[in-house]
Design a protein around this motif. Structure first.
Motif, PDB file in Angstrom:
ATOM      1  N   HIS A  37       1.105  -1.031   0.235  1.00  0.00           N
ATOM      2  CA  HIS A  37      -0.017   0.063   0.032  1.00  0.00           C
ATOM      3  C   HIS A  37       0.533   1.205  -0.061  1.00  0.00           C
ATOM      4  CE1 HIS A  37      -3.840  -2.321   1.668  1.00  0.00           C
ATOM      5  NE2 HIS A  37      -2.782  -2.980   1.504  1.00  0.00           N
ATOM      6  N   HIS A  41      -2.683   4.283  -3.457  1.00  0.00           N
ATOM      7  CA  HIS A  41      -2.668   2.654  -4.112  1.00  0.00           C
ATOM      8  C   HIS A  41      -2.423   1.961  -3.959  1.00  0.00           C
ATOM      9  CE1 HIS A  41      -2.787   5.430  -8.047  1.00  0.00           C
ATOM     10  NE2 HIS A  41      -1.479   5.820  -7.659  1.00  0.00           N
ATOM     11  N   SER A  42      -2.679   0.705  -3.926  1.00  0.00           N
ATOM     12  CA  SER A  42      -2.483  -0.615  -3.633  1.00  0.00           C
ATOM     13  C   SER A  42      -2.362  -1.842  -4.673  1.00  0.00           C
ATOM     14  CB  SER A  42      -3.034  -1.194  -2.147  1.00  0.00           C
ATOM     15  OG  SER A  42      -4.836  -0.907  -3.031  1.00  0.00           O
ATOM     16  N   ASP A  85       3.176  -0.256 -10.551  1.00  0.00           N
ATOM     17  CA  ASP A  85       1.941   0.772 -10.314  1.00  0.00           C
ATOM     18  C   ASP A  85       2.460   1.751  -8.802  1.00  0.00           C
ATOM     19  OD1 ASP A  85       0.794   0.986 -13.466  1.00  0.00           O
ATOM     20  OD2 ASP A  85      -0.965  -0.149 -12.317  1.00  0.00           O
ATOM     21  N   VAL A  86       2.624   0.558  -8.312  1.00  0.00           N
ATOM     22  CA  VAL A  86       3.460   0.896  -6.964  1.00  0.00           C
ATOM     23  C   VAL A  86       4.859   0.366  -6.859  1.00  0.00           C
ATOM     24  CG1 VAL A  86       3.377   0.093  -5.151  1.00  0.00           C
ATOM     25  CG2 VAL A  86       1.307   0.743  -5.701  1.00  0.00           C
TER      26      VAL A  86
END
Length: 392
Positions: A37, A41-42, A85-86
């Motif tokens: 997390h 976002h997660s 994305d993370v």
């Protein structure tokens, strides 16, 4: 002061059992889930546990190519990297020992101290006045089995602290009393009474001839232990929610020896206990939320809030925190600062250590953790509802 948003990583709570099963060849391999997390976002994925030589290690699962995990010195400590994305890179500590606590049903406070004889002792308190003490030998049998029962409180124990000798305990409770116990035989030679509402925190001053208590009755009292009487008192305009004390190696006007720190809904107030009752300084949290946990180490003051904020202040210049961060809005239930870094217990089962980066202390299955300490060998002990865990 900008409050930093720190990422966090949640790992399948049974990961320690999975690692042990693979190591013992009970199964050839097994996947464990992991969630990262980084606000807002997660991402979620899996890691595969398999054997490598004589060890069980975690590697990227074929279905989660974005995840990477590498064991460091042992399967108890490994690095997890997330790409995509993370972006996240963190260290994960798996409990070396995790056992059910057979004494207090819900341990809420704990302390560790090395005695003058060199023996390290533990003390754990919990609901309905339950308080136990014993010798600490790392992650062995203690404190799964209570050694010495310290009986007397009739309400939940809210704080427990060892005197410098390591053989005497100070405890406080919702029953509005503070008690002095022998950690050797559980006897109670002194009970301190006078607060009119729950006592929420305590502090040992100097060698322990005087101690301090903070209460929901808005007061902080300093007690002469030998006389069993309050000798100083400060009154706040709000209930006290946490208490701590600090001292500097050299007394200066900016860092007086013997300062008491009282947390409340708006921040921390400090008093110099050497002088007549007067406020030395105050600091305000850089985000909404009241003080729920407080610790002092040398001239550093570590504050946790009921909204997930952790802030580190320098007592010599407390107007602005040195740093402040939040991972979620889960209540901070305990904080600890020492030469090794910072430890944080949380109500969402995601305790962690912070020294430069963040090290996740996993295995709690979203159950709240209530207390955290580091032992004399640098290992971490975390207490939660009905259980404790020891991290190497």
């Amino acid at each position: 002061m900008r409050v930093r948003q720190r990422p966090w990583l949640a790992v399948q709570p049974s990961v320690a059992e999975v690692l042990r099963d693979v190591h013992a060849r009970n199964v050839d391999a097994e996947d464990v889930w992991v969630s990262a997390h980084v606000a807002p976002h997660s991402v979620h994925g899996t890691l595969r546990c398999k054997r490598s030589g004589e060890s069980a290690i975690l590697t990227a699962s074929p279905s989660s190519a974005a995840w990477r995990a590498e064991a460091t010195a042992s399967p108890d400590v490994w690095d997890v990297c997330v790409a995509g994305d993370v972006e996240l890179s963190t260290q994960v500590h798996v409990p070396r020992v995790q056992r059910t606590w057979v004494g207090a049903q819900a341990p809420t406070v704990l302390d560790l101290q090395v005695s003058a004889s060199g023996t390290e002792r533990w003390a754990i308190g919990g609901a309905d006045g339950q308080l136990y003490a014993g010798e600490w030998h790392g992650g062995g049998s203690a404190p799964a089995v209570p050694s010495v029962e310290c009986a007397g409180h009739v309400g939940d124990v809210t704080s427990v602290r060892f005197f410098p000798s390591g053989e005497v305990l100070l405890s406080t409770s919702l029953d509005m009393r503070a008690r002095i116990f022998s950690a050797i035989d559980g006897s109670c030679p002194r009970t301190l009474e006078g607060h009119t509402r729950a006592i929420v925190g305590s502090a040992i001053l100097g060698l322990g001839r005087r101690i301090a208590t903070g209460s929901a009755d808005h007061s902080v009292r300093v007690w002469d232990v030998g006389r069993g009487a309050a000798v100083q008192q400060w009154t706040r305009d709000e209930p006290v929610t946490a208490l701590a004390a600090y001292g500097a190696a050299q007394a200066t006007p900016e860092a007086p020896v013997g300062a008491l720190l009282a947390g409340g809904a708006r921040g921390v107030h400090a008093w110099d206990v050497r002088a007549a009752p007067q406020e030395a300084w105050a600091c305000v949290l850089p985000a909404p939320g009241g003080v729920s946990a407080l610790c002092a180490h040398e001239t550093r003051v570590l504050v946790g809030s009921d909204r997930g904020l952790v802030a580190l202040f320098d007592a010599r210049a407390p107007a602005v925190p040195l740093e402040a961060w939040v991972r979620s809005e889960a209540r901070i239930t305990d904080v600890w600062a020492d030469a090794h870094g910072v430890l944080v217990a949380t109500s969402d089962g995601l305790p962690y250590a912070a020294s430069g980066g963040v090290q996740e202390l996993v295995g709690w299955d979203a159950a709240p953790t209530s207390a955290v300490r580091r032992d004399a060998h640098g290992h971490v002990l975390v207490a939660g509802p009905g259980a404790w865990a020891w991290y190497a």
